[in-house]
Design a protein around this motif. Structure first.
Motif, PDB file in Angstrom:
ATOM      1  N   ASN A  61       0.829  -1.211   0.000  1.00 44.08           N
ATOM      2  CA  ASN A  61       0.000   0.000   0.000  1.00 44.08           C
ATOM      3  C   ASN A  61       0.863   1.260   0.000  1.00 44.08           C
ATOM      4  OD1 ASN A  61      -2.481  -1.362   0.004  1.00 44.08           O
ATOM      5  ND2 ASN A  61      -2.411  -1.606   2.226  1.00 44.08           N
ATOM      6  N   SER A  62       1.794   1.305  -0.940  1.00 42.75           N
ATOM      7  CA  SER A  62       2.714   2.427  -1.016  1.00 42.75           C
ATOM      8  C   SER A  62       2.973   2.780  -2.477  1.00 42.75           C
ATOM      9  CB  SER A  62       4.039   2.090  -0.323  1.00 42.75           C
ATOM     10  OG  SER A  62       4.710   1.057  -1.018  1.00 42.75           O
ATOM     11  N   LEU A  63       3.619   3.914  -2.688  1.00 45.79           N
ATOM     12  CA  LEU A  63       4.082   4.270  -4.024  1.00 45.79           C
ATOM     13  C   LEU A  63       5.476   4.848  -3.924  1.00 45.79           C
ATOM     14  CD1 LEU A  63       4.112   7.607  -4.589  1.00 45.79           C
ATOM     15  CD2 LEU A  63       1.665   7.263  -4.785  1.00 45.79           C
ATOM     16  N   LYS A  64       6.231   4.706  -5.029  1.00 47.57           N
ATOM     17  CA  LYS A  64       7.546   5.305  -5.139  1.00 47.57           C
ATOM     18  C   LYS A  64       7.490   6.340  -6.247  1.00 47.57           C
ATOM     19  CE  LYS A  64      11.295   2.919  -4.613  1.00 47.57           C
ATOM     20  NZ  LYS A  64      12.417   1.949  -4.817  1.00 47.57           N
ATOM     21  N   ALA A  65       7.982   7.532  -5.974  1.00 50.56           N
ATOM     22  CA  ALA A  65       8.022   8.606  -6.969  1.00 50.56           C
ATOM     23  C   ALA A  65       9.458   9.059  -7.143  1.00 50.56           C
ATOM     24  CB  ALA A  65       7.140   9.772  -6.518  1.00 50.56           C
ATOM     25  N   ARG A  66       9.909   9.084  -8.398  1.00 48.01           N
ATOM     26  CA  ARG A  66      11.270   9.520  -8.719  1.00 48.01           C
ATOM     27  C   ARG A  66      11.203  10.732  -9.640  1.00 48.01           C
ATOM     28  NH1 ARG A  66      11.425   3.988  -9.816  1.00 48.01           N
ATOM     29  NH2 ARG A  66      12.660   2.702  -8.381  1.00 48.01           N
ATOM     30  N   GLY A  67      11.940  11.759  -9.292  1.00 43.23           N
ATOM     31  CA  GLY A  67      12.056  12.917 -10.162  1.00 43.23           C
ATOM     32  C   GLY A  67      13.130  12.699 -11.212  1.00 43.23           C
ATOM     33  N   GLY A  68      13.399  13.744 -11.951  1.00 41.28           N
ATOM     34  CA  GLY A  68      14.437  13.650 -12.985  1.00 41.28           C
ATOM     35  C   GLY A  68      13.888  13.557 -14.385  1.00 41.28           C
ATOM     36  N   ASN A  69      12.644  13.070 -14.535  1.00 37.16           N
ATOM     37  CA  ASN A  69      12.024  13.024 -15.858  1.00 37.16           C
ATOM     38  C   ASN A  69      11.371  14.369 -16.154  1.00 37.16           C
ATOM     39  OD1 ASN A  69      12.741  10.370 -15.886  1.00 37.16           O
ATOM     40  ND2 ASN A  69      10.668   9.547 -16.021  1.00 37.16           N
ATOM     41  N   ARG A  70      11.528  14.847 -17.383  1.00 34.22           N
ATOM     42  CA  ARG A  70      10.835  16.073 -17.754  1.00 34.22           C
ATOM     43  C   ARG A  70       9.377  15.731 -18.019  1.00 34.22           C
ATOM     44  NH1 ARG A  70      12.085  21.056 -16.289  1.00 34.22           N
ATOM     45  NH2 ARG A  70      10.888  22.556 -17.501  1.00 34.22           N
ATOM     46  N   LEU A  71       8.472  16.380 -17.363  1.00 33.56           N
ATOM     47  CA  LEU A  71       7.050  16.144 -17.615  1.00 33.56           C
ATOM     48  C   LEU A  71       6.637  16.833 -18.905  1.00 33.56           C
ATOM     49  CD1 LEU A  71       5.561  16.689 -14.026  1.00 33.56           C
ATOM     50  CD2 LEU A  71       6.454  14.585 -15.045  1.00 33.56           C
ATOM     51  N   ARG A  72       5.523  16.381 -19.475  1.00 25.41           N
ATOM     52  CA  ARG A  72       4.998  16.998 -20.700  1.00 25.41           C
ATOM     53  C   ARG A  72       3.548  17.398 -20.489  1.00 25.41           C
ATOM     54  NH1 ARG A  72       5.782  11.579 -21.701  1.00 25.41           N
ATOM     55  NH2 ARG A  72       3.871  10.339 -21.907  1.00 25.41           N
ATOM     56  N   GLY A  73       3.161  18.458 -21.173  1.00 26.68           N
ATOM     57  CA  GLY A  73       1.811  18.969 -21.026  1.00 26.68           C
ATOM     58  C   GLY A  73       0.775  18.068 -21.668  1.00 26.68           C
ATOM     59  N   ILE A  74      -0.391  17.957 -21.035  1.00 20.73           N
ATOM     60  CA  ILE A  74      -1.510  17.179 -21.554  1.00 20.73           C
ATOM     61  C   ILE A  74      -2.795  17.941 -21.243  1.00 20.73           C
ATOM     62  CG2 ILE A  74      -0.337  14.949 -21.263  1.00 20.73           C
ATOM     63  CD1 ILE A  74      -2.045  14.514 -18.724  1.00 20.73           C
ATOM     64  N   THR A  75      -3.923  17.401 -21.666  1.00 21.13           N
ATOM     65  CA  THR A  75      -5.232  17.947 -21.301  1.00 21.13           C
ATOM     66  C   THR A  75      -5.817  17.109 -20.176  1.00 21.13           C
ATOM     67  OG1 THR A  75      -5.634  18.828 -23.517  1.00 21.13           O
ATOM     68  CG2 THR A  75      -7.559  18.476 -22.115  1.00 21.13           C
ATOM     69  N   ILE A  76      -6.286  17.774 -19.113  1.00 20.03           N
ATOM     70  CA  ILE A  76      -6.779  17.088 -17.918  1.00 20.03           C
ATOM     71  C   ILE A  76      -8.172  17.601 -17.597  1.00 20.03           C
ATOM     72  CG2 ILE A  76      -6.364  16.580 -15.480  1.00 20.03           C
ATOM     73  CD1 ILE A  76      -3.407  17.441 -16.005  1.00 20.03           C
ATOM     74  N   ASP A  77      -9.134  16.693 -17.481  1.00 23.93           N
ATOM     75  CA  ASP A  77     -10.496  17.042 -17.069  1.00 23.93           C
ATOM     76  C   ASP A  77     -10.547  17.049 -15.544  1.00 23.93           C
ATOM     77  OD1 ASP A  77     -13.175  17.332 -16.555  1.00 23.93           O
ATOM     78  OD2 ASP A  77     -13.831  15.640 -17.780  1.00 23.93           O
ATOM     79  N   CYS A  78     -10.756  18.224 -14.955  1.00 26.25           N
ATOM     80  CA  CYS A  78     -10.758  18.375 -13.499  1.00 26.25           C
ATOM     81  C   CYS A  78     -12.158  18.317 -12.898  1.00 26.25           C
ATOM     82  CB  CYS A  78     -10.110  19.703 -13.115  1.00 26.25           C
ATOM     83  SG  CYS A  78      -8.356  19.812 -13.524  1.00 26.25           S
ATOM     84  N   SER A  79     -13.164  18.002 -13.695  1.00 28.78           N
ATOM     85  CA  SER A  79     -14.535  18.084 -13.191  1.00 28.78           C
ATOM     86  C   SER A  79     -14.788  17.121 -12.040  1.00 28.78           C
ATOM     87  CB  SER A  79     -15.541  17.834 -14.319  1.00 28.78           C
ATOM     88  OG  SER A  79     -15.347  16.567 -14.908  1.00 28.78           O
ATOM     89  N   ASP A  80     -14.109  15.969 -12.012  1.00 28.47           N
ATOM     90  CA  ASP A  80     -14.289  15.013 -10.920  1.00 28.47           C
ATOM     91  C   ASP A  80     -13.238  15.162  -9.832  1.00 28.47           C
ATOM     92  OD1 ASP A  80     -16.586  13.882 -11.918  1.00 28.47           O
ATOM     93  OD2 ASP A  80     -15.577  12.209 -12.905  1.00 28.47           O
ATOM     94  N   ILE A  81     -12.200  15.965 -10.071  1.00 26.24           N
ATOM     95  CA  ILE A  81     -11.111  16.117  -9.094  1.00 26.24           C
ATOM     96  C   ILE A  81     -10.806  17.604  -8.895  1.00 26.24           C
ATOM     97  CG2 ILE A  81     -10.037  13.863  -9.379  1.00 26.24           C
ATOM     98  CD1 ILE A  81      -8.098  15.203 -11.399  1.00 26.24           C
ATOM     99  N   PRO A  82     -11.792  18.391  -8.477  1.00 32.34           N
ATOM    100  CA  PRO A  82     -11.589  19.838  -8.407  1.00 32.34           C
ATOM    101  C   PRO A  82     -10.492  20.263  -7.443  1.00 32.34           C
ATOM    102  CG  PRO A  82     -13.588  19.182  -7.243  1.00 32.34           C
ATOM    103  CD  PRO A  82     -13.135  17.982  -8.008  1.00 32.34           C
TER     104      PRO A  82
END
Length: 431
Positions: free
Chosen positions: A291-312
């Motif tokens: 029940n855990s997650l690992k997050a690593r930085g260093g990758n360049r993120l890229r822009g996308i389209t995100i629908d926020c209607s369910d996650i305001p």
């Protein structure tokens, strides 16, 4: 006491756990208040919003005992009591809207208010629906669409219609409907924030209430009352709305962290942020066994389209991730986000622009032109907890120091945020 937080370029390393869910805690408290008997809530979130819910519970006649890690609620033996004082909901919109609807099941006058932000948040459509069911439901100020409000029931069964923009109206009326004699039907036009509606249905069902509803589109709900809530014996899961901040912080810096004690049940819609950030190119790995997650930085993120209607609630921190990403990120479904604690679209645009971000918005979408270097600046939380935490994360990959005014407001949903983040190297300073 007003607090200033200072955030500067830092990398993160280590393990952390976030507090329990605000949304789950408030539902647990108010259902325990309506149930007949003693309820026990383990791992509640001891934030200001959730403490507002306990004040409402006491106002309705419950005996609430708050100890570290465990809250117990003994409801009134005579059922919900008409409060003998005004219910002060603090900064908690969820408590305010839910308690307003529940007040409509009582046969005498109830007055509800909150802090200055609650006294600006719209309530008219909820009051109109309550009047359609026979309640007296008005604001105290002429031409005002906000608290304070005066409510007198009891409401009678019938059909009400909501536009779908504010899930808290719908959830509040759902919770109250179990106490109304007869069949109450709630029709919803273009439901958004649907995971929160499902959360309310799940809580009611788990505690003995039968509901008929459109499981696909959430276009209607029917409850035949009165029905009795069972007492609450539960442990509150971790809060994905809070997980988002250290998660994004790790991805926008050269970091590696493990976030533990996650709720992987799917009961919280904001858990979709993992999929969103992975689509943006983030290195995130979920481990169901621990029940855990690992997050690593260093990758360049890229822009996308995100629908926020369910996650305001995710919009502030997603706008920060979008500033780090290359290219344009478009956040859609933002209409309801403009009437939260603040107009979070306008506030994040204004404050991130002070740091060098390039952001445009319309009524329906927010576009962040990412990849531009952010610099330190004096920015303001506007007394919005999610804005304060998001700006602190932005400071972790900025040149210079971000100075965040009124930074103490994080206690509304994430008490101990700065200390917890400093435990993995965030280097936040406060004064």
């Amino acid at each position: 006491m007003k607090m200033i937080a200072f955030a500067s370029r830092h990398n993160l390393s280590g393990r952390l756990s976030v507090p329990g869910s605000k949304s789950h805690t408030i539902r647990a408290v108010l259902i325990a208040t309506m149930a007949n008997g003693l309820s026990t809530i383990k791992n509640p979130l001891p934030s200001e919003d959730c403490l507002s819910a306990t004040r409402a519970a006491r106002a309705f006649g419950s005996d609430v005992k708050i100890e570290k890690g465990v809250w117990t609620i003994q409801s009134s033996q005579d059922g919900l009591k008409v409060p003998d004082d005004v219910i002060d909901c603090g900064n908690s919109g969820t408590t305010y809207y839910f308690a307003t609807a529940i007040s409509g099941t009582l046969n005498d006058y109830v007055v509800l208010t909150g802090d200055y932000q609650i006294r600006r948040r719209p309530v008219g459509k909820l009051l109109e629906a309550m009047r359609d069911l026979g309640a007296f439901a008005v604001t105290t100020r002429i031409n005002s669409n906000a608290a304070p409000v005066i409510i007198k029931g009891p409401m009678k069964a019938g059909t009400i219609v909501f536009g779908g923009k504010m899930s808290q109206y719908i959830s509040g009326m759902l919770l109250a409907s179990a106490r109304i004699n007869g069949k109450t039907r709630i029709e919803v036009q273009k439901a958004i924030e649907r995971p929160y509606l499902q959360m309310t249905v799940d809580w009611m069902t788990e505690h003995g209430i039968k509901i008929e509803y459109d499981e696909k589109n959430y276009s209607f709900f029917e409850v035949e009352g009165p029905q009795e809530y069972r007492t609450v014996e539960t442990s509150i899961p971790s809060d994905w709305e809070s997980v988002a901040f250290p998660l994004v912080a790790a991805l926008v810096t050269d970091s590696e962290i493990v976030i533990e004690d996650l709720d992987l049940s799917g009961s919280q819609g904001d858990s979709v942020i993992v999929d969103i950030l992975k689509e943006m190119g983030g290195d995130v790995t979920l481990d169901g066994a621990t029940n855990s997650l690992k997050a690593r930085g260093g990758n360049r993120l890229r822009g996308i389209t995100i629908d926020c209607s369910d996650i305001p609630d995710a919009l502030p921190i997603l706008s920060v991730a979008a500033c780090f990403a290359e290219g344009d990120t478009v956040l859609t479904g933002i209409e309801s986000i403009r009437v939260k604690e603040t107009d979070r679209v306008e506030v994040m645009k204004r404050e991130l622009s002070k740091m060098g971000a390039s952001i445009e918005d319309t009524d329906h979408e927010m576009t962040i032109h990412g990849g531009k270097k952010l610099t330190g600046a004096k920015v303001e939380s506007h007394d919005d907890h999610r804005v304060a935490m998001s700006l602190a994360v932005a400071g972790l990959f900025s040149d210079g120091v971000a100075e965040i005014g009124n930074a103490e407001c994080v206690s509304v949903s994430f008490p101990g945020f700065y200390e917890l983040m400093n435990g993995v190297g965030a280097g936040f300073e406060t004064e």
